[in-house]
Scaffold this motif. Structure first.
Motif, PDB file in Angstrom:
ATOM      1  N   THR A  25      12.466  -2.922   7.271  1.00  0.00           N
ATOM      2  CA  THR A  25      11.107  -3.454   7.361  1.00  0.00           C
ATOM      3  C   THR A  25      10.091  -2.317   7.402  1.00  0.00           C
ATOM      4  O   THR A  25       9.013  -2.413   6.804  1.00  0.00           O
ATOM      5  CB  THR A  25      10.957  -4.376   8.589  1.00  0.00           C
ATOM      6  N   CYS A  26      10.437  -1.233   8.068  1.00  0.00           N
ATOM      7  CA  CYS A  26       9.564  -0.057   8.095  1.00  0.00           C
ATOM      8  C   CYS A  26       9.415   0.525   6.698  1.00  0.00           C
ATOM      9  O   CYS A  26       8.318   0.924   6.289  1.00  0.00           O
ATOM     10  CB  CYS A  26      10.122   1.006   9.034  1.00  0.00           C
ATOM     11  N   ALA A  27      10.510   0.586   5.960  1.00  0.00           N
ATOM     12  CA  ALA A  27      10.465   1.097   4.592  1.00  0.00           C
ATOM     13  C   ALA A  27       9.552   0.232   3.734  1.00  0.00           C
ATOM     14  O   ALA A  27       8.699   0.750   3.002  1.00  0.00           O
ATOM     15  CB  ALA A  27      11.869   1.172   4.003  1.00  0.00           C
ATOM     16  N   THR A  28       9.709  -1.066   3.846  1.00  0.00           N
ATOM     17  CA  THR A  28       8.871  -1.975   3.060  1.00  0.00           C
ATOM     18  C   THR A  28       7.399  -1.770   3.398  1.00  0.00           C
ATOM     19  O   THR A  28       6.548  -1.690   2.502  1.00  0.00           O
ATOM     20  CB  THR A  28       9.283  -3.442   3.309  1.00  0.00           C
ATOM     21  N   TRP A  29       7.080  -1.659   4.688  1.00  0.00           N
ATOM     22  CA  TRP A  29       5.681  -1.458   5.077  1.00  0.00           C
ATOM     23  C   TRP A  29       5.148  -0.144   4.504  1.00  0.00           C
ATOM     24  O   TRP A  29       4.066  -0.107   3.923  1.00  0.00           O
ATOM     25  CB  TRP A  29       5.504  -1.459   6.602  1.00  0.00           C
ATOM     26  N   ASN A  30       5.915   0.920   4.661  1.00  0.00           N
ATOM     27  CA  ASN A  30       5.437   2.234   4.226  1.00  0.00           C
ATOM     28  C   ASN A  30       5.353   2.362   2.711  1.00  0.00           C
ATOM     29  O   ASN A  30       4.510   3.105   2.207  1.00  0.00           O
ATOM     30  CB  ASN A  30       6.301   3.329   4.837  1.00  0.00           C
ATOM     31  N   ILE A  31       6.175   1.638   1.984  1.00  0.00           N
ATOM     32  CA  ILE A  31       6.128   1.698   0.526  1.00  0.00           C
ATOM     33  C   ILE A  31       5.087   0.745  -0.033  1.00  0.00           C
ATOM     34  O   ILE A  31       4.322   1.108  -0.932  1.00  0.00           O
ATOM     35  CB  ILE A  31       7.522   1.390  -0.076  1.00  0.00           C
ATOM     36  N   SER A  32       5.017  -0.466   0.493  1.00  0.00           N
ATOM     37  CA  SER A  32       4.165  -1.504  -0.094  1.00  0.00           C
ATOM     38  C   SER A  32       2.804  -1.663   0.565  1.00  0.00           C
ATOM     39  O   SER A  32       1.793  -1.833  -0.116  1.00  0.00           O
ATOM     40  CB  SER A  32       4.889  -2.852  -0.043  1.00  0.00           C
ATOM     41  N   THR A  33       2.756  -1.631   1.888  1.00  0.00           N
ATOM     42  CA  THR A  33       1.512  -1.917   2.595  1.00  0.00           C
ATOM     43  C   THR A  33       0.704  -0.655   2.877  1.00  0.00           C
ATOM     44  O   THR A  33      -0.529  -0.690   2.806  1.00  0.00           O
ATOM     45  CB  THR A  33       1.801  -2.672   3.910  1.00  0.00           C
ATOM     46  N   LEU A  34       1.358   0.441   3.191  1.00  0.00           N
ATOM     47  CA  LEU A  34       0.629   1.676   3.518  1.00  0.00           C
ATOM     48  C   LEU A  34      -0.375   2.074   2.440  1.00  0.00           C
ATOM     49  O   LEU A  34      -1.511   2.430   2.781  1.00  0.00           O
ATOM     50  CB  LEU A  34       1.579   2.822   3.841  1.00  0.00           C
ATOM     51  N   PRO A  35      -0.046   2.026   1.149  1.00  0.00           N
ATOM     52  CA  PRO A  35      -1.069   2.404   0.164  1.00  0.00           C
ATOM     53  C   PRO A  35      -2.331   1.537   0.241  1.00  0.00           C
ATOM     54  O   PRO A  35      -3.450   2.053   0.119  1.00  0.00           O
ATOM     55  CB  PRO A  35      -0.357   2.228  -1.182  1.00  0.00           C
ATOM     56  N   LEU A  36      -2.175   0.245   0.472  1.00  0.00           N
ATOM     57  CA  LEU A  36      -3.331  -0.646   0.619  1.00  0.00           C
ATOM     58  C   LEU A  36      -4.101  -0.335   1.896  1.00  0.00           C
ATOM     59  O   LEU A  36      -5.337  -0.290   1.906  1.00  0.00           O
ATOM     60  CB  LEU A  36      -2.869  -2.102   0.635  1.00  0.00           C
ATOM     61  N   PHE A  37      -3.355  -0.147   2.981  1.00  0.00           N
ATOM     62  CA  PHE A  37      -3.943   0.193   4.278  1.00  0.00           C
ATOM     63  C   PHE A  37      -4.706   1.520   4.178  1.00  0.00           C
ATOM     64  O   PHE A  37      -5.817   1.649   4.683  1.00  0.00           O
ATOM     65  CB  PHE A  37      -2.828   0.279   5.326  1.00  0.00           C
ATOM     66  N   GLN A  38      -4.084   2.482   3.512  1.00  0.00           N
ATOM     67  CA  GLN A  38      -4.714   3.795   3.365  1.00  0.00           C
ATOM     68  C   GLN A  38      -6.015   3.692   2.575  1.00  0.00           C
ATOM     69  O   GLN A  38      -7.029   4.282   2.975  1.00  0.00           O
ATOM     70  CB  GLN A  38      -3.748   4.766   2.687  1.00  0.00           C
ATOM     71  N   ALA A  39      -6.001   2.950   1.488  1.00  0.00           N
ATOM     72  CA  ALA A  39      -7.215   2.812   0.675  1.00  0.00           C
ATOM     73  C   ALA A  39      -8.335   2.124   1.449  1.00  0.00           C
ATOM     74  O   ALA A  39      -9.503   2.521   1.359  1.00  0.00           O
ATOM     75  CB  ALA A  39      -6.902   2.035  -0.606  1.00  0.00           C
ATOM     76  N   LYS A  40      -7.984   1.106   2.222  1.00  0.00           N
ATOM     77  CA  LYS A  40      -9.004   0.326   2.930  1.00  0.00           C
ATOM     78  C   LYS A  40      -9.528   1.020   4.180  1.00  0.00           C
ATOM     79  O   LYS A  40     -10.733   0.940   4.472  1.00  0.00           O
ATOM     80  CB  LYS A  40      -8.428  -1.041   3.313  1.00  0.00           C
ATOM     81  N   TYR A  41      -8.656   1.692   4.918  1.00  0.00           N
ATOM     82  CA  TYR A  41      -9.058   2.204   6.225  1.00  0.00           C
ATOM     83  C   TYR A  41      -8.989   3.725   6.387  1.00  0.00           C
ATOM     84  O   TYR A  41      -9.878   4.317   6.994  1.00  0.00           O
ATOM     85  CB  TYR A  41      -8.196   1.562   7.328  1.00  0.00           C
ATOM     86  N   ILE A  42      -7.941   4.339   5.891  1.00  0.00           N
ATOM     87  CA  ILE A  42      -7.761   5.781   6.117  1.00  0.00           C
ATOM     88  C   ILE A  42      -8.659   6.593   5.207  1.00  0.00           C
ATOM     89  O   ILE A  42      -9.384   7.489   5.666  1.00  0.00           O
ATOM     90  CB  ILE A  42      -6.275   6.176   5.956  1.00  0.00           C
ATOM     91  N   ASP A  43      -8.617   6.291   3.905  1.00  0.00           N
ATOM     92  CA  ASP A  43      -9.414   7.062   2.948  1.00  0.00           C
ATOM     93  C   ASP A  43     -10.905   6.886   3.151  1.00  0.00           C
ATOM     94  O   ASP A  43     -11.694   7.718   2.693  1.00  0.00           O
ATOM     95  CB  ASP A  43      -9.029   6.690   1.517  1.00  0.00           C
ATOM     96  N   THR A  44     -11.310   5.825   3.844  1.00  0.00           N
ATOM     97  CA  THR A  44     -12.731   5.592   4.128  1.00  0.00           C
ATOM     98  C   THR A  44     -13.179   6.279   5.412  1.00  0.00           C
ATOM     99  O   THR A  44     -14.346   6.197   5.787  1.00  0.00           O
ATOM    100  CB  THR A  44     -13.020   4.077   4.235  1.00  0.00           C
ATOM    101  N   GLY A  45     -12.232   6.935   6.110  1.00  0.00           N
ATOM    102  CA  GLY A  45     -12.569   7.673   7.322  1.00  0.00           C
ATOM    103  C   GLY A  45     -12.662   6.831   8.572  1.00  0.00           C
ATOM    104  O   GLY A  45     -13.029   7.325   9.643  1.00  0.00           O
TER     105      GLY A  45
END
Length: 172
Positions: A25-45
């Protein structure tokens, strides 16, 4: 000091993910959800992400993987983590742990001899165990488990659950 941060270290919102490198489940989150999460929240600071170790079965393999990631150059930590998650199912299905470790080691940014010394050091093992103990003390009962500014988020990291916890904290 041993935390590996993805994003702006001064971001106003901190998300902590307790994960195991052998957890599907961690692998799935880090492969599939992290890129979306990163674009929405991390990359925006707005958010900084910190991944911390939990050891799930097979715990020995999880501990070695966590040690390899910890021993990587700090700026390569998430590259190593990504490699571990991408190749996790192959390692689990074929029990070829050495190839899994080797793939991750190539991403570490340090000479193999230095990486091996670090992976085998008592300090690295103690750091992994300290992360596991801190997670247990914080109430982590499974992986992945997420905290937003110190508050546990129910579920396994669905974007809707994380957004529900994060969005009210974002200053306009």
């Amino acid at each position: 000091a041993s935390d590996r941060i993805l994003g702006n270290v001064d971001a106003p919102i901190t998300v902590i993910e307790y994960a195991s490198f052998v957890c599907p489940t961690c692998a799935t989150w880090n492969i599939s959800t992290l890129p979306l999460f990163q674009a929405k929240y991390i990359d925006t600071g707005q958010v900084r992400l910190i991944m911390r170790d939990m050891l799930t079965e097979p715990a020995q393999q999880a501990a070695v993987a966590a040690s390899i990631a910890r021993c990587a150059l700090p700026e390569r930590y998430y590259d190593v983590a990504h490699t571990l998650f991408v190749w996790q199912s192959t390692a689990r299905n074929f029990q070829d742990w050495s190839a899994w470790y080797s793939r991750a080691a190539t991403q570490a940014g340090v000479p193999v001899a230095d990486l091996l010394t670090c992976v085998q050091s008592p300090e690295t093992a103690a750091a992994v165990q300290a992360s596991v103990a801190a997670g247990a003390a914080a109430g982590v009962q499974g992986t992945p488990t997420f905290f937003v500014n110190g508050r546990i988020v129910p579920g396994n990291g669905a974007m809707s659950d994380l957004s529900a916890a994060i969005d009210p904290l974002i200053q306009p």
